[in-house]
Scaffold this motif. Structure first.
Motif, PDB file in Angstrom:
ATOM      1  N   GLY A 294       0.794  -1.219   0.000  1.00  0.00           N
ATOM      2  CA  GLY A 294       0.000   0.000   0.000  1.00  0.00           C
ATOM      3  C   GLY A 294       0.829   1.273   0.000  1.00  0.00           C
ATOM      4  N   ARG A 295       2.140   1.140  -0.023  1.00  0.00           N
ATOM      5  CA  ARG A 295       3.030   2.293  -0.014  1.00  0.00           C
ATOM      6  C   ARG A 295       3.980   2.183  -1.206  1.00  0.00           C
ATOM      7  NH1 ARG A 295       2.991   4.867   4.934  1.00  0.00           N
ATOM      8  NH2 ARG A 295       3.649   6.643   3.689  1.00  0.00           N
ATOM      9  N   VAL A 296       4.625   3.290  -1.575  1.00  0.00           N
ATOM     10  CA  VAL A 296       5.561   3.317  -2.701  1.00  0.00           C
ATOM     11  C   VAL A 296       6.749   4.206  -2.369  1.00  0.00           C
ATOM     12  CG1 VAL A 296       3.741   2.931  -4.430  1.00  0.00           C
ATOM     13  CG2 VAL A 296       4.437   5.280  -3.856  1.00  0.00           C
ATOM     14  N   MET A 297       7.831   4.002  -3.097  1.00  0.00           N
ATOM     15  CA  MET A 297       8.982   4.900  -3.101  1.00  0.00           C
ATOM     16  C   MET A 297       9.292   5.184  -4.561  1.00  0.00           C
ATOM     17  SD  MET A 297      11.590   3.340  -0.222  1.00  0.00           S
ATOM     18  CE  MET A 297      12.586   4.788   0.131  1.00  0.00           C
ATOM     19  N   THR A 298       9.763   6.388  -4.834  1.00  0.00           N
ATOM     20  CA  THR A 298      10.166   6.703  -6.204  1.00  0.00           C
ATOM     21  C   THR A 298      11.555   6.129  -6.460  1.00  0.00           C
ATOM     22  OG1 THR A 298      11.270   8.793  -5.697  1.00  0.00           O
ATOM     23  CG2 THR A 298       8.867   8.879  -6.106  1.00  0.00           C
TER      24      THR A 298
ATOM     25  N   ARG B 193       1.206  11.892  -2.418  1.00  0.00           N
ATOM     26  CA  ARG B 193       1.204  12.500  -1.086  1.00  0.00           C
ATOM     27  C   ARG B 193       0.813  11.471  -0.021  1.00  0.00           C
ATOM     28  NH1 ARG B 193      -1.110  18.256  -0.005  1.00  0.00           N
ATOM     29  NH2 ARG B 193       0.970  18.727   0.683  1.00  0.00           N
ATOM     30  N   ARG B 194      -0.113  10.604  -0.336  1.00  0.00           N
ATOM     31  CA  ARG B 194      -0.590   9.616   0.636  1.00  0.00           C
ATOM     32  C   ARG B 194       0.134   8.279   0.542  1.00  0.00           C
ATOM     33  NH1 ARG B 194      -6.144   9.217  -1.155  1.00  0.00           N
ATOM     34  NH2 ARG B 194      -6.320   7.507   0.314  1.00  0.00           N
ATOM     35  N   ALA B 195       0.618   7.911  -0.642  1.00  0.00           N
ATOM     36  CA  ALA B 195       1.211   6.586  -0.836  1.00  0.00           C
ATOM     37  C   ALA B 195       2.715   6.534  -0.570  1.00  0.00           C
ATOM     38  CB  ALA B 195       0.945   6.104  -2.268  1.00  0.00           C
ATOM     39  N   ARG B 196       3.376   7.664  -0.646  1.00  0.00           N
ATOM     40  CA  ARG B 196       4.840   7.681  -0.552  1.00  0.00           C
ATOM     41  C   ARG B 196       5.309   7.277   0.844  1.00  0.00           C
ATOM     42  NH1 ARG B 196       7.839  12.580  -3.497  1.00  0.00           N
ATOM     43  NH2 ARG B 196       9.682  11.445  -4.176  1.00  0.00           N
ATOM     44  N   TRP B 197       6.297   6.384   0.867  1.00  0.00           N
ATOM     45  CA  TRP B 197       6.861   5.869   2.113  1.00  0.00           C
ATOM     46  C   TRP B 197       8.242   6.465   2.324  1.00  0.00           C
ATOM     47  CZ3 TRP B 197      10.433   1.458   3.026  1.00  0.00           C
ATOM     48  CH2 TRP B 197      10.433   1.039   4.362  1.00  0.00           C
ATOM     49  N   ASP B 198       8.552   6.840   3.551  1.00  0.00           N
ATOM     50  CA  ASP B 198       9.838   7.485   3.825  1.00  0.00           C
ATOM     51  C   ASP B 198      10.945   6.511   4.209  1.00  0.00           C
ATOM     52  OD1 ASP B 198       9.264   6.801   6.439  1.00  0.00           O
ATOM     53  OD2 ASP B 198       9.336   8.843   7.207  1.00  0.00           O
ATOM     54  N   GLY B 199      10.649   5.242   4.248  1.00  0.00           N
ATOM     55  CA  GLY B 199      11.680   4.257   4.540  1.00  0.00           C
ATOM     56  C   GLY B 199      11.900   4.001   6.012  1.00  0.00           C
TER      57      GLY B 199
END
Length: 129
Positions: A27-31, A108-114
């Motif tokens: 449910g999360r992503v990183m670029t 904005r909602r899906a991005r994960w900061d690790g």
């Protein structure tokens, strides 16, 4: 002369990229750039190349373009994963001259900061080298 990677072994950089992809929660992503920043090595193109060549067995749909557009040629497969994992999406207007309304990731909602928490206010990943 440089040493080549044995055929049964991934290049070290690709291994590191795939390890990060495995860490991204459903449910999360990183670029691509976020992954490079998290590794403290390479850039978005290097991460993209590693994912394209070696990422088939990893959760490739969680490493994405910064603009939230779905990976060209893999939109339907990725969309299935995003819906299954409840990854935040947003509807888009059809592209000019088409009826295609492919959704984009809601970065904005899906991005994960690790780190296991939510992304910071800017949505940027933090370096973890």
């Amino acid at each position: 002369m440089t040493a080549e990677t044995p055929p049964d072994r991934l290049p070290e950089y690709a291994e590191r990229v795939l390890e990060v992809a495995e860490l991204i929660p459903p449910g999360r992503v990183m670029t691509y750039g976020d992954v490079a920043e998290w590794l403290g090595d390479g850039g978005p193109r290097q991460v993209g190349r590693a994912m394209a060549l070696y990422g088939g067995a990893a959760p490739w749909w969680r490493v994405v373009r910064a603009d939230g557009r779905l990976l060209p040629g893999h939109e339907q497969r990725a969309l299935g994963h995003y819906r299954e994992e409840a990854t935040p999406l947003r509807e888009t207007a059809p592209a000019r001259g088409t009826a295609d309304r492919a959704p984009r990731l809601d970065m904005r909602r899906a991005r994960w900061d690790g780190t296991g928490g939510d992304a910071d206010d800017t949505g940027r990943a933090m370096a973890h080298n």
